[in-house]
Design an enzyme around this catalytic site. Structure first.
Site, PDB file in Angstrom:
ATOM      1  N   HIS A  23       6.002  -0.517 -18.589  1.00  0.00           N
ATOM      2  CA  HIS A  23       4.773  -1.548 -18.291  1.00  0.00           C
ATOM      3  C   HIS A  23       3.622  -1.050 -18.671  1.00  0.00           C
ATOM      4  O   HIS A  23       2.722  -0.760 -17.809  1.00  0.00           O
ATOM      5  CB  HIS A  23       4.892  -1.854 -16.663  1.00  0.00           C
ATOM      6  CG  HIS A  23       5.227  -0.738 -15.774  1.00  0.00           C
ATOM      7  ND1 HIS A  23       4.331   0.594 -15.787  1.00  0.00           N
ATOM      8  CD2 HIS A  23       5.983  -0.315 -14.897  1.00  0.00           C
ATOM      9  CE1 HIS A  23       4.864   1.365 -15.021  1.00  0.00           C
ATOM     10  NE2 HIS A  23       5.822   0.798 -14.218  1.00  0.00           N
TER      11      HIS A  23
ATOM     12  N   ASP B  79      10.440   5.950 -11.954  1.00  0.00           N
ATOM     13  CA  ASP B  79       9.870   4.983 -11.606  1.00  0.00           C
ATOM     14  C   ASP B  79       9.047   4.431 -10.267  1.00  0.00           C
ATOM     15  O   ASP B  79       9.858   4.738  -9.509  1.00  0.00           O
ATOM     16  CB  ASP B  79      10.408   3.468 -12.328  1.00  0.00           C
ATOM     17  CG  ASP B  79       9.275   2.202 -12.440  1.00  0.00           C
ATOM     18  OD1 ASP B  79       8.647   2.477 -13.226  1.00  0.00           O
ATOM     19  OD2 ASP B  79       9.176   1.473 -11.592  1.00  0.00           O
TER      20      ASP B  79
ATOM     21  N   HIS C 134      14.200  -3.064 -16.684  1.00  0.00           N
ATOM     22  CA  HIS C 134      13.420  -2.602 -15.636  1.00  0.00           C
ATOM     23  C   HIS C 134      13.246  -3.561 -14.496  1.00  0.00           C
ATOM     24  O   HIS C 134      12.493  -4.305 -14.640  1.00  0.00           O
ATOM     25  CB  HIS C 134      11.779  -2.173 -16.263  1.00  0.00           C
ATOM     26  CG  HIS C 134      10.924  -1.316 -15.271  1.00  0.00           C
ATOM     27  ND1 HIS C 134      10.210  -0.485 -15.886  1.00  0.00           N
ATOM     28  CD2 HIS C 134      10.900  -1.416 -13.983  1.00  0.00           C
ATOM     29  CE1 HIS C 134       9.466   0.005 -14.876  1.00  0.00           C
ATOM     30  NE2 HIS C 134       9.844  -0.661 -13.552  1.00  0.00           N
TER      31      HIS C 134
ATOM     32  N   ASP D 295      10.032  -5.842 -14.490  1.00  0.00           N
ATOM     33  CA  ASP D 295       9.481  -5.105 -13.443  1.00  0.00           C
ATOM     34  C   ASP D 295       9.780  -5.995 -12.092  1.00  0.00           C
ATOM     35  O   ASP D 295       8.586  -5.624 -11.099  1.00  0.00           O
ATOM     36  CB  ASP D 295       8.328  -4.424 -13.451  1.00  0.00           C
ATOM     37  CG  ASP D 295       7.708  -3.328 -12.761  1.00  0.00           C
ATOM     38  OD1 ASP D 295       8.626  -2.737 -12.196  1.00  0.00           O
ATOM     39  OD2 ASP D 295       6.473  -2.734 -12.556  1.00  0.00           O
TER      40      ASP D 295
ATOM     41  N   HIS E 241       9.679  -7.644  -2.376  1.00  0.00           N
ATOM     42  CA  HIS E 241       9.377  -7.145  -0.956  1.00  0.00           C
ATOM     43  C   HIS E 241       9.460  -8.334  -0.016  1.00  0.00           C
ATOM     44  O   HIS E 241       9.219  -9.507  -0.165  1.00  0.00           O
ATOM     45  CB  HIS E 241       7.728  -6.504  -1.133  1.00  0.00           C
ATOM     46  CG  HIS E 241       7.539  -5.560  -1.929  1.00  0.00           C
ATOM     47  ND1 HIS E 241       7.742  -4.256  -1.803  1.00  0.00           N
ATOM     48  CD2 HIS E 241       6.754  -5.533  -3.261  1.00  0.00           C
ATOM     49  CE1 HIS E 241       7.305  -3.519  -2.648  1.00  0.00           C
ATOM     50  NE2 HIS E 241       6.848  -4.289  -3.521  1.00  0.00           N
TER      51      HIS E 241
ATOM     52  N   ARG F 284      16.589  -2.623  -4.867  1.00  0.00           N
ATOM     53  CA  ARG F 284      16.323  -2.105  -3.681  1.00  0.00           C
ATOM     54  C   ARG F 284      17.613  -1.477  -2.871  1.00  0.00           C
ATOM     55  O   ARG F 284      17.703  -1.468  -1.792  1.00  0.00           O
ATOM     56  CB  ARG F 284      15.551  -2.986  -2.872  1.00  0.00           C
ATOM     57  CG  ARG F 284      14.525  -3.626  -3.260  1.00  0.00           C
ATOM     58  CD  ARG F 284      13.419  -2.498  -3.856  1.00  0.00           C
ATOM     59  NE  ARG F 284      11.855  -3.341  -3.816  1.00  0.00           N
ATOM     60  CZ  ARG F 284      10.910  -2.814  -4.657  1.00  0.00           C
ATOM     61  NH1 ARG F 284      10.892  -1.484  -4.936  1.00  0.00           N
ATOM     62  NH2 ARG F 284       9.911  -3.475  -4.910  1.00  0.00           N
TER      63      ARG F 284
ATOM     64  N   GLY G 254       3.765  -5.303  -6.297  1.00  0.00           N
ATOM     65  CA  GLY G 254       4.905  -5.783  -7.052  1.00  0.00           C
ATOM     66  C   GLY G 254       5.138  -7.434  -6.745  1.00  0.00           C
ATOM     67  O   GLY G 254       4.663  -7.513  -5.840  1.00  0.00           O
TER      68      GLY G 254
END
Length: 500
Positions: free
Chosen positions: A282, A172, A80, A387, A391, A84, A402
């Site tokens: 998650h 997701d 997971h 996960d 960003h 991007r 995140g």
């Protein structure tokens, strides 16, 4: 020319092994595993040459690698991660994401499809897989969306998927709002043998939580408080302001907990009806973990009932002097697995400063965290996944949820779980390597002859301080910045070739 690699003077560690030893790789597969103390170069040369001669190889280039006492394990597998790509390369791209994966000891990563555009076809997934493979770093698997373009209504593209190339579908970052659409998608997945990975979060409850987060973010921006949990100088901030932020985020988190709990139950119910393999992503609440545990218990109970009925029927036949032939058994197709993240295992979201560490699902209470740890110990949890959600600093400051996670995952887990006595090192290897390999049907995850030679060398005793400014990922937001962790990834081999 046959290439061989012999790693010696190592501690061999996987789900069932923890012993000094050495390991021989021929081409891209593990050929032999030796247990015992092997520190002499001449001794290991004899080991390698004897096996090569036995296999009939006379023209071999053998590399001998002294591990110096480091721990040799199967490379980690992340089920997971958000890379991007395509369309959001200001946050991450294949090159930076895969370099971050390698730095974190990951030999395989599964990328989520919430990109721009959404990955909703086999051809698009295979194209991205090919681009990633050309970089010669970690193995890369691109997942595909459950509904086309995350539209929530059309799941027809699933029919064209091949689980050997696309083993997992997921929405997701979203949830499929319609139970009817999700059931249809799960039935398609069951027919093909695909895993349905669920971001279990009721959309209407998630929407209801947004205003509370948005109001809290406005106040945090006004007082320059970060949205990723790093402690700030709060001496000049009135207590009333901090209390207001905490109240708003608590209201949001309470709604998001309810969103996770209700959606988890729904998705398990639908998966049972569809007879598919559902993977709950998650997991973060006690109630969601309990729901997964109950579903696993029900499968075990059904298995036990079937075995008992078979035994009774066989006994009755023996008493009657007849031959018992068991009837054809319907394949047990409903299966459930789940994952937890390092940050949900390590951090309590009701304490400062992590109440402000914005992530989906949110960091939970200490009671929830304890239940996640219990799930690791009793076998309810199958996998630890990162996960990884990079960003830009601007997006993160604006409240994008995140954390960047690939480069800290092993150290966080080793620190919180192994060093603190919660789990054995073998169980951690199972959670990060063997189990995800089994779920994805990969020939990886174990130090066993014939397995792919994706291997990681770690120093589980090395202490280091997290400095996100040197991350290879473009994402720098992590709640672990500045923390001292125990356990360092030192080297990584993919198919027997060193990439770190």
């Amino acid at each position: 020319m046959i290439n061989a690699l012999l790693i010696y003077n190592a501690r061999l560690l996987d789900e069932s092994t923890d012993t000094p030893g050495a390991l021989l790789v021929i081409d891209d597969k593990i050929r032999a595993v030796y247990t015992g103390y092997f520190t002499n170069r001449k001794t290991v040369e004899a080991l390698a040459l004897s096996v090569l001669a036995e296999d009939g190889y006379t023209n071999c280039a053998v590399e001998y690698h002294d591990a110096g006492g480091l721990t040799l394990s199967p490379a980690f597998i992340d089920m997971h991660a958000h890379f991007r790509y395509p369309g959001q390369t200001q946050k991450e791209d294949l090159n930076t994401g895969l370099h971050a994966a390698v730095a974190g000891g990951f030999g395989t990563v599964v990328a989520m499809p919430n990109t721009t555009p959404v990955v909703s076809s086999r051809d698009m997934a295979l194209s991205i897989d090919g681009e990633a493979a050309s970089l010669n770093l970690a193995n890369f698997i691109q997942s595909v969306s459950i509904t086309r373009d995350f539209g929530g209504s059309d799941a027809s593209h699933i029919d064209s998927l091949d689980p050997s190339h696309v083993p997992l579908i997921t929405e997701d970052g979203h949830e499929v709002a319609s139970a009817a659409v999700m059931l249809d998608a799960m039935r398609k997945a069951a027919k093909l043998g695909l895993i349905v990975s669920c971001h279990s979060e009721d959309p209407s409850l998630a929407e209801a939580a947004k205003p509370y987060r948005q109001e809290a973010l406005k106040i945090m921006e006004q007082y320059h408080l970060p949205a990723w949990g790093t402690a700030a100088d709060e001496d000049d901030i009135p207590d009333a302001v901090l209390d207001k932020i905490e109240m708003l985020l608590t209201q949001a988190d309470d709604l998001l907990a309810l969103a996770e709990n209700t959606a988890t139950l729904r998705n398990i119910t639908l998966a049972r009806e569809a007879g598919c393999h559902v993977h709950i992503a998650h997991v973060s609440t006690a109630a969601a973990m309990d729901a997964v545990r109950a579903a696993k218990d029900s499968i075990r109970d059904e298995e036990a009932d079937y075995a008992a009925d078979e035994a009774d029927a066989a006994y009755d036949a023996a008493v009657e002097g007849t031959r018992y032939t068991p009837p054809p058994r319907a394949e047990q197709s409903f299966r459930i697995t789940c994952e937890v993240t390092p940050h949900h295992l390590a951090l309590c979201g009701t304490d400062e400063p992590f109440i402000r560490a914005l992530v989906n699902p949110p960091l939970r209470s200490e009671d929830d965290r304890v239940v996640l740890l219990e799930g690791l110990r009793d076998g309810t949890v199958d996998v630890i996944s990162t996960d990884h959600a990079p960003h830009t600093s601007g997006d993160k400051a604006a409240g994008a949820p995140g954390f960047t996670g690939l480069e800290t995952a092993y150290a966080v887990c080793n620190t919180v779980l192994v060093a603190e006595g919660q789990l054995s090192a073998k169980r951690l290897s199972q959670l990060m390597s063997a189990n995800p390999a089994r779920i994805l049907h990969l020939n990886k995850g174990l130090l066993v002859s014939g397995c792919d030679a994706d291997l990681v060398l770690t120093d589980p005793e090395e202490k280091w301080t997290v400095d996100s400014s040197v991350f290879l990922s473009k994402g720098k937001a992590t709640p672990f910045d500045g923390m001292v962790l125990t356990g360092k990834v030192r080297e990584l081999f993919i198919g027997g070739k060193k990439v770190l």
